[in-house]
Design a protein around this motif. Structure first.
Motif, PDB file in Angstrom:
ATOM      1  N   TYR A 183       2.610   7.164  -6.887  1.00 20.78           N
ATOM      2  CA  TYR A 183       2.908   6.842  -8.284  1.00 20.78           C
ATOM      3  C   TYR A 183       4.287   7.380  -8.676  1.00 20.78           C
ATOM      4  CZ  TYR A 183       2.904   7.320 -13.354  1.00 20.78           C
ATOM      5  OH  TYR A 183       3.260   7.282 -14.680  1.00 20.78           O
ATOM      6  N   LEU A 184       4.565   8.640  -8.325  1.00 17.91           N
ATOM      7  CA  LEU A 184       5.864   9.234  -8.648  1.00 17.91           C
ATOM      8  C   LEU A 184       6.981   8.506  -7.901  1.00 17.91           C
ATOM      9  CD1 LEU A 184       4.994  13.052  -8.581  1.00 17.91           C
ATOM     10  CD2 LEU A 184       5.266  11.568 -10.568  1.00 17.91           C
ATOM     11  N   LEU A 185       6.745   8.211  -6.621  1.00 14.15           N
ATOM     12  CA  LEU A 185       7.749   7.507  -5.831  1.00 14.15           C
ATOM     13  C   LEU A 185       8.059   6.141  -6.443  1.00 14.15           C
ATOM     14  CD1 LEU A 185       9.417   7.415  -3.134  1.00 14.15           C
ATOM     15  CD2 LEU A 185       7.465   6.208  -2.151  1.00 14.15           C
ATOM     16  N   TYR A 186       7.015   5.425  -6.834  1.00 11.64           N
ATOM     17  CA  TYR A 186       7.193   4.090  -7.404  1.00 11.64           C
ATOM     18  C   TYR A 186       7.977   4.160  -8.719  1.00 11.64           C
ATOM     19  CZ  TYR A 186       6.012  -0.420  -9.481  1.00 11.64           C
ATOM     20  OH  TYR A 186       6.073  -1.659 -10.071  1.00 11.64           O
ATOM     21  N   GLU A 187       7.674   5.115  -9.579  1.00 12.79           N
ATOM     22  CA  GLU A 187       8.380   5.245 -10.858  1.00 12.79           C
ATOM     23  C   GLU A 187       9.861   5.575 -10.638  1.00 12.79           C
ATOM     24  OE1 GLU A 187       7.412   5.078 -14.198  1.00 12.79           O
ATOM     25  OE2 GLU A 187       5.609   4.060 -13.485  1.00 12.79           O
ATOM     26  N   ILE A 188      10.140   6.434  -9.673  1.00 12.62           N
ATOM     27  CA  ILE A 188      11.534   6.792  -9.373  1.00 12.62           C
ATOM     28  C   ILE A 188      12.282   5.595  -8.798  1.00 12.62           C
ATOM     29  CG2 ILE A 188      13.005   8.209  -7.885  1.00 12.62           C
ATOM     30  CD1 ILE A 188      10.892  10.439  -8.198  1.00 12.62           C
ATOM     31  N   LYS A 189      11.627   4.890  -7.884  1.00 10.46           N
ATOM     32  CA  LYS A 189      12.265   3.719  -7.269  1.00 10.46           C
ATOM     33  C   LYS A 189      12.576   2.649  -8.320  1.00 10.46           C
ATOM     34  CE  LYS A 189      12.068   4.452  -2.657  1.00 10.46           C
ATOM     35  NZ  LYS A 189      13.147   4.199  -1.678  1.00 10.46           N
ATOM     36  N   LEU A 190      11.714   2.527  -9.324  1.00  8.46           N
ATOM     37  CA  LEU A 190      11.999   1.575 -10.398  1.00  8.46           C
ATOM     38  C   LEU A 190      13.297   1.932 -11.112  1.00  8.46           C
ATOM     39  CD1 LEU A 190       8.560   0.846 -12.146  1.00  8.46           C
ATOM     40  CD2 LEU A 190       9.940  -0.717 -10.766  1.00  8.46           C
ATOM     41  N   GLN A 191      13.492   3.218 -11.379  1.00  7.08           N
ATOM     42  CA  GLN A 191      14.715   3.662 -12.044  1.00  7.08           C
ATOM     43  C   GLN A 191      15.949   3.448 -11.172  1.00  7.08           C
ATOM     44  OE1 GLN A 191      14.779   4.568 -15.263  1.00  7.08           O
ATOM     45  NE2 GLN A 191      12.594   4.101 -15.230  1.00  7.08           N
ATOM     46  N   LEU A 192      15.754   3.506  -9.842  1.00  5.36           N
ATOM     47  CA  LEU A 192      16.866   3.326  -8.910  1.00  5.36           C
ATOM     48  C   LEU A 192      17.055   1.861  -8.511  1.00  5.36           C
ATOM     49  CD1 LEU A 192      16.214   6.373  -6.540  1.00  5.36           C
ATOM     50  CD2 LEU A 192      17.879   6.217  -8.390  1.00  5.36           C
ATOM     51  N   GLU A 195      13.412  -1.478  -3.931  1.00  6.50           N
ATOM     52  CA  GLU A 195      12.146  -2.118  -3.602  1.00  6.50           C
ATOM     53  C   GLU A 195      11.136  -1.099  -3.093  1.00  6.50           C
ATOM     54  OE1 GLU A 195      11.206  -5.277  -3.977  1.00  6.50           O
ATOM     55  OE2 GLU A 195      13.132  -5.776  -4.931  1.00  6.50           O
ATOM     56  N   VAL A 196       9.846  -1.399  -3.338  1.00  7.25           N
ATOM     57  CA  VAL A 196       8.747  -0.555  -2.863  1.00  7.25           C
ATOM     58  C   VAL A 196       7.758  -1.450  -2.129  1.00  7.25           C
ATOM     59  CG1 VAL A 196       6.885   1.012  -3.530  1.00  7.25           C
ATOM     60  CG2 VAL A 196       9.037   1.031  -4.801  1.00  7.25           C
ATOM     61  N   ARG A 197       7.256  -0.973  -0.970  1.00  7.69           N
ATOM     62  CA  ARG A 197       6.290  -1.753  -0.209  1.00  7.69           C
ATOM     63  C   ARG A 197       5.033  -1.999  -1.027  1.00  7.69           C
ATOM     64  NH1 ARG A 197       6.581  -1.727   5.448  1.00  7.69           N
ATOM     65  NH2 ARG A 197       4.563  -2.793   5.324  1.00  7.69           N
ATOM     66  N   SER A 198       4.403  -3.144  -0.786  1.00 10.00           N
ATOM     67  CA  SER A 198       3.231  -3.528  -1.578  1.00 10.00           C
ATOM     68  C   SER A 198       2.089  -2.530  -1.440  1.00 10.00           C
ATOM     69  CB  SER A 198       2.763  -4.926  -1.158  1.00 10.00           C
ATOM     70  OG  SER A 198       2.469  -4.974   0.240  1.00 10.00           O
ATOM     71  N   GLU A 199       1.928  -1.930  -0.233  1.00 10.69           N
ATOM     72  CA  GLU A 199       0.844  -0.950  -0.046  1.00 10.69           C
ATOM     73  C   GLU A 199       1.057   0.282  -0.926  1.00 10.69           C
ATOM     74  OE1 GLU A 199       2.667  -2.269   2.276  1.00 10.69           O
ATOM     75  OE2 GLU A 199       1.438  -3.109   3.909  1.00 10.69           O
ATOM     76  N   ILE A 200       2.319   0.732  -1.001  1.00  7.46           N
ATOM     77  CA  ILE A 200       2.640   1.906  -1.821  1.00  7.46           C
ATOM     78  C   ILE A 200       2.465   1.560  -3.294  1.00  7.46           C
ATOM     79  CG2 ILE A 200       4.404   3.604  -2.375  1.00  7.46           C
ATOM     80  CD1 ILE A 200       3.378   3.678   0.534  1.00  7.46           C
ATOM     81  N   LYS A 201       2.898   0.375  -3.684  1.00  8.51           N
ATOM     82  CA  LYS A 201       2.751  -0.058  -5.069  1.00  8.51           C
ATOM     83  C   LYS A 201       1.286  -0.139  -5.472  1.00  8.51           C
ATOM     84  CE  LYS A 201       4.219  -3.740  -8.225  1.00  8.51           C
ATOM     85  NZ  LYS A 201       4.973  -5.021  -8.336  1.00  8.51           N
ATOM     86  N   ALA A 202       0.422  -0.608  -4.562  1.00 12.51           N
ATOM     87  CA  ALA A 202      -1.014  -0.710  -4.860  1.00 12.51           C
ATOM     88  C   ALA A 202      -1.628   0.668  -5.079  1.00 12.51           C
ATOM     89  CB  ALA A 202      -1.720  -1.443  -3.724  1.00 12.51           C
ATOM     90  N   GLN A 206      -3.174   2.100  -8.564  1.00  7.78           N
ATOM     91  CA  GLN A 206      -4.537   2.652  -8.565  1.00  7.78           C
ATOM     92  C   GLN A 206      -4.559   4.002  -9.275  1.00  7.78           C
ATOM     93  OE1 GLN A 206      -6.410   2.960  -4.620  1.00  7.78           O
ATOM     94  NE2 GLN A 206      -7.103   5.006  -5.161  1.00  7.78           N
ATOM     95  N   PHE A 207      -3.572   4.845  -8.969  1.00  5.14           N
ATOM     96  CA  PHE A 207      -3.518   6.164  -9.610  1.00  5.14           C
ATOM     97  C   PHE A 207      -3.212   6.032 -11.100  1.00  5.14           C
ATOM     98  CE2 PHE A 207      -1.411  10.008 -11.011  1.00  5.14           C
ATOM     99  CZ  PHE A 207      -2.243  11.003 -10.515  1.00  5.14           C
ATOM    100  N   ARG A 208      -2.276   5.120 -11.454  1.00  5.50           N
ATOM    101  CA  ARG A 208      -1.919   4.926 -12.853  1.00  5.50           C
ATOM    102  C   ARG A 208      -3.156   4.531 -13.664  1.00  5.50           C
ATOM    103  NH1 ARG A 208       2.752   2.874 -15.425  1.00  5.50           N
ATOM    104  NH2 ARG A 208       3.637   2.209 -13.452  1.00  5.50           N
ATOM    105  N   GLN A 209      -3.915   3.589 -13.176  1.00  2.45           N
ATOM    106  CA  GLN A 209      -5.084   3.106 -13.909  1.00  2.45           C
ATOM    107  C   GLN A 209      -6.123   4.202 -14.087  1.00  2.45           C
ATOM    108  OE1 GLN A 209      -5.420   0.261 -15.412  1.00  2.45           O
ATOM    109  NE2 GLN A 209      -3.601  -0.789 -14.629  1.00  2.45           N
ATOM    110  N   GLU A 210      -6.281   5.047 -13.078  1.00  3.34           N
ATOM    111  CA  GLU A 210      -7.338   6.064 -13.117  1.00  3.34           C
ATOM    112  C   GLU A 210      -6.954   7.286 -13.930  1.00  3.34           C
ATOM    113  OE1 GLU A 210     -10.162   8.609  -9.999  1.00  3.34           O
ATOM    114  OE2 GLU A 210      -8.849   7.004  -9.275  1.00  3.34           O
TER     115      GLU A 210
END
Length: 612
Positions: A183-192, A195-202, A206-210
């Motif tokens: 989740y942290l990696l994905y949020e940082i990558k968005l700011q940068l 691209e993020v792999r689909s498995e990591i994004k999923a 999952q963590f964001r929703q929970e």
């Protein structure tokens, strides 16, 4: 994590540190020169956040170049693992107010982002989520691999009670820790903007929703405090309920902990993130932009110190329009201008439109002739498509009507033709005006294309023009545009003479020529202040005079048809705001040297993308 609202913006007038400094228990964000720290549009949380991540990427790209060049080789262990995050190199440009004037220092004590990015290991992440475990389900296709564990019954049957096969772990701690990291990696990558792999994004989703909720963003002003508090609570629960903590666990835990609590750790006052000599970064940004936007033949000279070798490859492979390799030597010393570029014709061209209609003449099977409506030409113009090769008896009009607006049998040409189209008509070089030059540029006249790509003089038109432009022999250009064959309109040597005459007249009549570029890390106001004029002359202007003199001597000696070419200088200065990318000329040195203000944000984004 940084609270960007707490950053106080400053533009440093004394020396060239850019980054974040802690002083008097406050955080100051030093912006590059050319910014206005009082600009209200920069005072918001989102504006400071965006500037931070933009500079983060710029520093990262500059650091990559330093590593590639070997400037950090002796400090490779520090680069990989120094907890203070300080990287030093004894090679580089001068540093103001430093004990060692040749030293560049990267400050990385505020290493919250680096911790998350450096921990990224996709195979390890997926292996932690889908570990190898004992399962009672038997996969008979893999039965033979487990016979060494089998119990053989009296009837010779083999019995296996379990297999080691992939299964999704029910371990709350491991999977949730990895999902939090994703989740942290994905949020940082968005700011940068990465691209993020689909498995990591999923896993991140999952963590964001929970834990976080779909409406909360980690880097949004209204939600980041709630998100950070939630993440801290989740990390505490995970750590408390994890009975076995292996090396993989600690790698991700420490990266997350540093990100969540890093800014609360005590750091001594001074620079905690950034670079102490931003001049080197600004020079790298400007010169990289020159390489990426200039035809290689027109880039006559470049200071290569902070330009990636990867993007220099095309420059090194190309013959230059004017050879300046032995030019910048005087009294046994080698001088080093930042860049020398020969002007393209496009510098003189504004916007307008032309109307053309197809002529009915079938020229040896090729239908390439057009009437230029409302324009006075001795004869029609010819336009041919080279990619794909234009078939006989199909008029070029058919290819162009897919690209431009038409009105009946009239084409409206309101922009330059694509590069795979070429045109030709006889140019009267003794009577050459700007209007003629505009037509040549818009219709990709073969002479204008050659000059624009850095061919300014040629002894063999076939070798130095046609081949360089990628036009093979026995194509429509020779068979129709020039009519090389049994009935020859223009032989190659005649065309070469015509082109040389065109190039010579171009420099005599128009403000086209060479520019010696010097990249300056200073405010434009400094150069426009008359009180600074003597200092500017001593430090900068006299040096430019020497560059221009040496260039002129080389041209006089080796390029007789270019003796009248104009040579001038430009200072490139950083600027941020709506009035960036505006050339100030008349108010500095009576227009002799241009002050070229380059928009910092646009240049930074191009710099980041150029090294992807």
């Amino acid at each position: 994590m940084l609270d960007y609202n707490c950053l106080e913006l400053i533009v440093n007038d004394r020396y060239s540190f850019v980054g974040i400094e802690r002083r008097d228990d406050r955080l100051y964000f030093y912006l590059p020169k050319g910014f206005n720290s009082d600009d209200e549009t920069l005072q918001t949380f989102s504006a400071k956040r965006d500037l931070f991540f933009l500079l983060y990427q710029v520093f990262d790209k500059f650091k990559q170049i330093c590593v590639e060049k070997g400037y950090l080789e002796e400090n490779s262990e520090i680069l990989a693992g120094d907890r203070d995050g300080v990287i030093k190199t004894s090679r580089g440009s001068a540093v103001g107010e430093s004990d060692d004037e040749d030293e560049i220092i990267f400050y990385g004590k505020l290493s919250t982002i680096e911790g998350i990015l450096s921990a990224y290991d996709e195979p390890k992440i997926l292996s932690l989520v889908y570990r190898l475990g004992k399962v009672e389900t038997i996969d008979y296709s893999k039965f033979h691999k487990f016979l060494h564990r089998a119990v053989f019954l009296p009837n010779n049957a083999a019995y296996i009670d379990y297999m080691d096969l992939p299964r999704k772990q029910v371990q709350f701690t491991t999977t949730d820790l990895v999902a939090m990291y994703c989740y942290l990696l994905y949020e940082i990558k968005l700011q940068l903007n990465q691209e993020v792999r689909s498995e990591i994004k999923a896993l991140a989703e999952q963590f964001r929703q929970e834990y976080i909720g779909a409406d909360y963003g980690l880097f949004e002003e209204d939600f980041f405090e709630i998100a950070i508090d939630t993440l801290k609570e989740a990390l505490e629960v995970i750590d408390r309920n994890t009975p076995l903590k292996d090396a993989d666990y600690w790698q991700f835990y420490e990266a997350i902990e540093l990100f969540l609590y890093g800014e609360l750790q005590h750091t001594e006052e001074g620079e905690i993130w950034g670079i102490n000599n931003f001049y080197s970064v600004w020079e790298s940004m400007c010169l990289t932009d020159i390489v990426k936007t200039t035809e290689p033949r027109r880039l006559l000279y470049l200071d290569r110190q902070f330009v990636s070798d990867t993007i220099l490859a095309s420059v090194d492979e190309t013959k230059k329009a004017i050879d300046l390799s032995d030019t910048f030597y005087i009294n046994g010393s080698r001088l080093r201008p930042d860049a020398v570029v020969i002007y393209p014709i496009s510098n003189l061209i504004g916007k307008r439109s032309y109307k053309i209609s197809p002529d009915q003449w079938n020229d040896r099977g090729y239908r390439t002739s057009f009437d230029l409506l409302g324009e006075s030409l001795d004869n029609f113009i010819k336009i041919a498509c080279m990619d794909p090769e234009q078939p006989k008896n199909m008029h070029t009009f058919v290819w162009l009507e897919e690209l431009y607006e038409t009105s009946g049998s009239t084409l409206i040409i309101n922009r330059r033709l694509p590069e795979n189209f070429y045109s030709f008509w006889k140019i009267d070089t003794d009577d050459l005006y700007l209007e003629d030059l505009h037509k040549m540029y818009y219709f990709n006249h073969i002479f204008a294309c050659a000059y624009n790509r850095g061919i300014v003089a040629c002894n063999s038109f076939d070798k130095d023009v046609l081949k360089v432009l990628g036009i093979p022999k026995n194509t429509i250009v020779l068979l129709s545009l020039f009519r090389e064959g049994i009935y020859t309109y223009y032989r190659i040597n005649e065309l070469a003479e015509m082109f040389n005459s065109f190039s010579k007249k171009l420099h005599q009549r128009f403000s086209l020529g060479l520019t010696a570029i010097d990249v300056k890390y200073a405010d434009t106001a400094y150069y426009l202040d008359s009180e600074n004029m003597e200092e500017i002359k001593n430090r900068s202007v006299r040096k430019q005079f020497v560059y221009e003199y040496l260039i002129e001597k080389t041209i006089d000696r080796s390029y007789s048809n270019l003796k009248n070419i104009k040579i001038q200088s430009e200072f490139w200065l950083p600027k941020s705001g709506q009035d960036a990318d505006i050339k100030e000329t008349a108010s500095f040195m009576d227009g002799y040297i241009q002050l070229n203000q380059r928009d910092f944000q646009n240049l930074a984004r191009n710099y980041i993308n150029s090294l992807e």
